[in-house]
Design a protein around this motif. Structure first.
Motif, mmCIF file in Angstrom:
data_model
loop_
_atom_site.group_PDB
_atom_site.id
_atom_site.type_symbol
_atom_site.label_atom_id
_atom_site.label_comp_id
_atom_site.label_asym_id
_atom_site.label_seq_id
_atom_site.Cartn_x
_atom_site.Cartn_y
_atom_site.Cartn_z
ATOM 1 N N TYR A 39 7.873 -14.783 18.954
ATOM 2 C CA TYR A 39 6.865 -13.717 18.898
ATOM 3 C C TYR A 39 6.612 -13.276 17.457
ATOM 4 C CZ TYR A 39 4.144 -9.588 19.702
ATOM 5 O OH TYR A 39 3.118 -8.667 19.675
ATOM 6 N N GLN A 40 5.343 -13.223 17.100
ATOM 7 C CA GLN A 40 4.974 -12.728 15.777
ATOM 8 C C GLN A 40 3.820 -11.750 15.951
ATOM 9 O OE1 GLN A 40 4.444 -16.717 14.107
ATOM 10 N NE2 GLN A 40 6.035 -16.166 12.647
ATOM 11 N N VAL A 41 3.890 -10.652 15.215
ATOM 12 C CA VAL A 41 2.861 -9.621 15.400
ATOM 13 C C VAL A 41 1.493 -10.158 14.985
ATOM 14 C CG1 VAL A 41 2.081 -7.331 14.699
ATOM 15 C CG2 VAL A 41 4.503 -7.741 15.159
ATOM 16 N N GLY B 268 3.857 -16.630 7.277
ATOM 17 C CA GLY B 268 4.783 -17.747 7.488
ATOM 18 C C GLY B 268 5.900 -17.386 8.447
ATOM 19 N N GLY B 269 6.818 -18.347 8.652
ATOM 20 C CA GLY B 269 7.914 -18.120 9.598
ATOM 21 C C GLY B 269 7.527 -18.601 10.984
ATOM 22 N N CYS B 270 8.479 -18.560 11.917
ATOM 23 C CA CYS B 270 8.142 -19.056 13.253
ATOM 24 C C CYS B 270 8.569 -18.100 14.364
ATOM 25 C CB CYS B 270 8.712 -20.449 13.475
ATOM 26 S SG CYS B 270 10.480 -20.472 13.476
ATOM 27 N N GLY B 271 8.917 -16.883 14.012
ATOM 28 C CA GLY B 271 9.217 -15.884 15.046
ATOM 29 C C GLY B 271 10.547 -16.086 15.752
ATOM 30 N N LEU B 272 11.495 -16.716 15.050
ATOM 31 C CA LEU B 272 12.801 -16.930 15.703
ATOM 32 C C LEU B 272 13.916 -16.067 15.116
ATOM 33 C CD1 LEU B 272 12.940 -20.795 16.216
ATOM 34 C CD2 LEU B 272 12.828 -19.012 17.958
ATOM 35 N N GLY B 273 13.698 -15.612 13.861
ATOM 36 C CA GLY B 273 14.759 -14.890 13.139
ATOM 37 C C GLY B 273 15.333 -13.718 13.921
ATOM 38 N N LEU B 274 14.468 -12.864 14.457
ATOM 39 C CA LEU B 274 14.959 -11.663 15.149
ATOM 40 C C LEU B 274 15.587 -12.014 16.494
ATOM 41 C CD1 LEU B 274 12.262 -8.927 14.402
ATOM 42 C CD2 LEU B 274 14.559 -9.144 13.465
ATOM 43 N N ALA B 275 15.020 -13.028 17.176
ATOM 44 C CA ALA B 275 15.597 -13.441 18.470
ATOM 45 C C ALA B 275 17.028 -13.934 18.243
ATOM 46 C CB ALA B 275 14.740 -14.533 19.089
ATOM 47 N N ILE B 276 17.217 -14.721 17.182
ATOM 48 C CA ILE B 276 18.563 -15.238 16.877
ATOM 49 C C ILE B 276 19.469 -14.089 16.433
ATOM 50 C CG2 ILE B 276 19.864 -16.750 15.305
ATOM 51 C CD1 ILE B 276 17.308 -18.594 15.408
ATOM 52 N N ASN C 66 12.792 -10.394 5.916
ATOM 53 C CA ASN C 66 11.600 -9.825 6.577
ATOM 54 C C ASN C 66 11.093 -8.607 5.818
ATOM 55 O OD1 ASN C 66 11.439 -11.676 8.588
ATOM 56 N ND2 ASN C 66 12.402 -10.421 10.164
ATOM 57 N N GLY C 67 12.043 -7.774 5.342
ATOM 58 C CA GLY C 67 11.671 -6.578 4.580
ATOM 59 C C GLY C 67 10.895 -6.946 3.326
ATOM 60 N N ILE C 68 11.260 -8.082 2.733
ATOM 61 C CA ILE C 68 10.544 -8.540 1.526
ATOM 62 C C ILE C 68 9.194 -9.139 1.932
ATOM 63 C CG2 ILE C 68 10.594 -10.192 -0.403
ATOM 64 C CD1 ILE C 68 13.699 -10.062 -0.237
ATOM 65 N N GLY D 277 6.470 1.486 7.174
ATOM 66 C CA GLY D 277 7.698 0.746 6.909
ATOM 67 C C GLY D 277 8.495 0.564 8.194
ATOM 68 N N SER D 278 9.620 -0.142 8.083
ATOM 69 C CA SER D 278 10.442 -0.396 9.276
ATOM 70 C C SER D 278 11.906 -0.141 8.965
ATOM 71 C CB SER D 278 10.309 -1.860 9.721
ATOM 72 O OG SER D 278 8.968 -2.197 9.850
ATOM 73 N N LYS D 279 12.634 0.278 9.999
ATOM 74 C CA LYS D 279 14.077 0.477 9.856
ATOM 75 C C LYS D 279 14.752 -0.280 10.975
ATOM 76 C CE LYS D 279 14.724 4.972 7.709
ATOM 77 N NZ LYS D 279 15.378 6.234 7.840
ATOM 78 N N ALA E 149 20.613 -11.248 6.053
ATOM 79 C CA ALA E 149 19.671 -11.976 5.179
ATOM 80 C C ALA E 149 18.296 -12.044 5.842
ATOM 81 C CB ALA E 149 20.201 -13.371 4.884
ATOM 82 N N ASN E 150 18.285 -12.260 7.156
ATOM 83 C CA ASN E 150 17.005 -12.348 7.865
ATOM 84 C C ASN E 150 16.263 -11.004 7.820
ATOM 85 O OD1 ASN E 150 15.018 -13.516 9.646
ATOM 86 N ND2 ASN E 150 15.897 -12.214 11.212
ATOM 87 N N LEU E 151 17.014 -9.908 7.993
ATOM 88 C CA LEU E 151 16.369 -8.587 7.975
ATOM 89 C C LEU E 151 15.848 -8.252 6.575
ATOM 90 C CD1 LEU E 151 18.803 -6.570 10.298
ATOM 91 C CD2 LEU E 151 16.555 -7.480 10.863
HETATM 92 P P1 ADP Z 1 9.380 -14.485 11.504
HETATM 93 O O1 ADP Z 1 9.696 -13.522 10.430
HETATM 94 O O2 ADP Z 1 9.841 -15.879 11.226
HETATM 95 O O3 ADP Z 1 7.961 -14.422 11.955
HETATM 96 P P2 ADP Z 1 11.145 -12.831 13.094
HETATM 97 O O4 ADP Z 1 11.734 -13.086 14.440
HETATM 98 O O5 ADP Z 1 12.088 -12.550 11.996
HETATM 99 O O6 ADP Z 1 10.230 -14.084 12.799
HETATM 100 O O7 ADP Z 1 10.140 -11.619 13.229
HETATM 101 C C1 ADP Z 1 9.215 -11.573 14.304
HETATM 102 C C2 ADP Z 1 8.020 -10.760 13.940
HETATM 103 O O8 ADP Z 1 8.357 -9.381 13.843
HETATM 104 C C3 ADP Z 1 7.436 -11.107 12.602
HETATM 105 O O9 ADP Z 1 6.555 -12.201 12.676
HETATM 106 C C4 ADP Z 1 6.697 -9.819 12.230
HETATM 107 O O10 ADP Z 1 5.448 -9.794 12.869
HETATM 108 C C5 ADP Z 1 7.589 -8.745 12.839
HETATM 109 N N1 ADP Z 1 8.503 -8.190 11.825
HETATM 110 C C6 ADP Z 1 9.826 -8.474 11.677
HETATM 111 N N2 ADP Z 1 10.369 -7.752 10.680
HETATM 112 C C7 ADP Z 1 9.386 -6.986 10.191
HETATM 113 C C8 ADP Z 1 9.318 -5.992 9.138
HETATM 114 N N3 ADP Z 1 10.361 -5.681 8.418
HETATM 115 N N4 ADP Z 1 8.115 -5.404 8.920
HETATM 116 C C9 ADP Z 1 7.033 -5.714 9.665
HETATM 117 N N5 ADP Z 1 7.032 -6.628 10.661
HETATM 118 C C10 ADP Z 1 8.187 -7.256 10.920
#
Ligand code: ADP
Length: 364
Positions: free
Chosen positions: A312-314, A323-331, A265-267, A352-354, A260-262
């Motif tokens: 971390y957020q780009v 939005g978000g707080c940069g925790l989804g991918l770490a978790i 993020n894709g959306i 895009g991203s895979k 769901a998190n991935l």
């Molecule tokens: P959040 O989405 O809450 O910021 P995540 O840990 O899920 O936190 O993602 C960290 C960062 O990675 C995002 O802030 C974004 O900069 C980058 N990112 C994650 N998924 C994608 C994606 N599908 N496309 C582009 N950037 C992404």
């Protein structure tokens, strides 16, 4: 070549150091202290047989009897014997100097050990303090999360009750306001959930319950829950999983959270008209590979290994628009790790991203 020169120069320096230490020891009182420096006594004893043997040989060669006058006679006839007579003293000094060097080294080692013990005690104290602070932080986070979550669940409950319109018909704008409130409350709920998970990961209490799982069902559930958001953002969700996928060993809820998190993020990091696809590529022997790809904004290559770090957020805080707080991918990375696997990403800006991860096939 450079290495060889360095090694040789180091060896030379060491040799000079040893010689220097030896000569320093010659000026040390300890070197000549037979009672305290057993090395010097050993040297003397080691040297005593030398004059005895050499004088003995001389006496024997000249067929002389072993008595004081003959010994004195032999010594004065061949003055080299004075050199041999000095041997116990020379050996005593040389061995004594070695004893002094050893003594100094032992003292230095003792001092070093003491300082290490002191440093270790200091580190232990600091470590304990850090653990206490960490526990305090975890308790605080747990308490805050719980205190925030309880009223939030009630709020969400009332919102969905109001939306049923059983307590009265709502106007279009009231319904819109309710939908907005619900969205924000859900966002807050996700954030609190992520903070709770982070606390659990930090304290080592984040656990998974691995069991036989139909991964297609989990993906369908994730797609269903995110369909409204995707439609709102005009993003197409494609389920490209093959009809048949082997069962996997997974924690249904935790893997749902990753998928769901991935997808989310894709959306989120996409533009209207874009797509998010879920597929299974190159499933290897014992594993099922899952890929969540999007046609979104992509991620710069040098940021790819950082996006899995906590917070971390780009897009940096100042110019954030997603939005978000940069925790989804770490978790997610932690969850996948608890499934004895890893998660990785291929992406580039504007491409895009895979995101990929693998799950073990379930063996009966
Ligand atoms: P959040 O989405 O809450 O910021 P995540 O840990 O899920 O936190 O993602 C960290 C960062 O990675 C995002 O802030 C974004 O900069 C980058 N990112 C994650 N998924 C994608 C994606 N599908 N496309 C582009 N950037 C992404």
């Amino acid at each position: 070549m450079l290495k060889k020169i360095n090694k040789k120069s180091i060896e030379l320096k060491l040799l000079i150091l040893v010689i220097q230490e030896f000569f320093d020891a010659l000026g040390n009182k300890h070197t000549y202290n037979i009672r305290k420096n057993w090395y010097s006594l050993f040297g003397i004893l080691w040297g005593v047989p030398i004059p005895i043997v050499t004088i003995g040989i001389d006496l024997y060669a000249n067929s002389l009897a072993f008595n004081i006058s003959n010994i004195i006679n032999v010594i004065f006839t061949h003055p080299i014997h004075f050199f041999f007579i000095l041997h116990p003293v020379i050996f005593g000094i040389v061995f004594g100097a070695m004893g002094s060097v050893r003594h100094n080294k032992d003292r230095e080692i003792d001092e070093f050990k003491k300082s290490l013990i002191g440093k270790n005690e200091e580190l232990e104290k600091i470590n304990k303090k850090l653990q206490e602070l960490d526990e305090l932080k975890s308790n605080f986070l747990r308490m805050v999360s719980h205190e925030l979550r309880t009223p939030l669940t009630t709020i969400l409950g009332y919102i969905s009750f109001l939306k049923t319109q059983k307590s009265g018909t709502l106007t279009k704008s009231q319904l819109e306001s309710l939908n907005l409130s619900e969205e924000e409350a859900v966002r807050l709920d996700k954030l609190i959930q992520e903070l709770l998970d982070l606390t659990k990961i930090g304290t080592g209490t984040f656990k998974v319950n691995l069991q036989n799982t139909d991964i297609k069902q989990v993906v369908n559930r994730a797609i269903k829950s995110l369909q409204p958001l995707a439609e709102k953002k005009r993003i197409k969700l494609n389920n490209k999983l093959p009809d048949k996928l082997p069962p996997v060993l997974a924690d249904k809820d935790k893997i749902f959270q990753v998928i769901a998190n991935l997808i989310n993020n894709g959306i989120k990091f996409n533009t209207p008209g874009g797509e998010v696809s879920i597929s299974s590529e190159d499933s290897v022997d014992k594993k099922v590979n899952l890929c969540i790809s999007d046609t979104g904004i992509g991620i710069e290559r040098d940021k790819l290994d950082k996006i899995f770090d906590k917070f971390y957020q780009v897009d940096s805080a100042g110019k954030r628009k997603y939005g978000g707080c940069g925790l989804g991918l770490a978790i997610s990375r932690n969850i996948v790790k608890l499934h004895m696997s890893s998660i990785w990403v291929k992406s580039d800006i504007g491409m895009g991203s895979k995101f990929f991860f693998e799950l073990q096939k379930f063996n009966k």
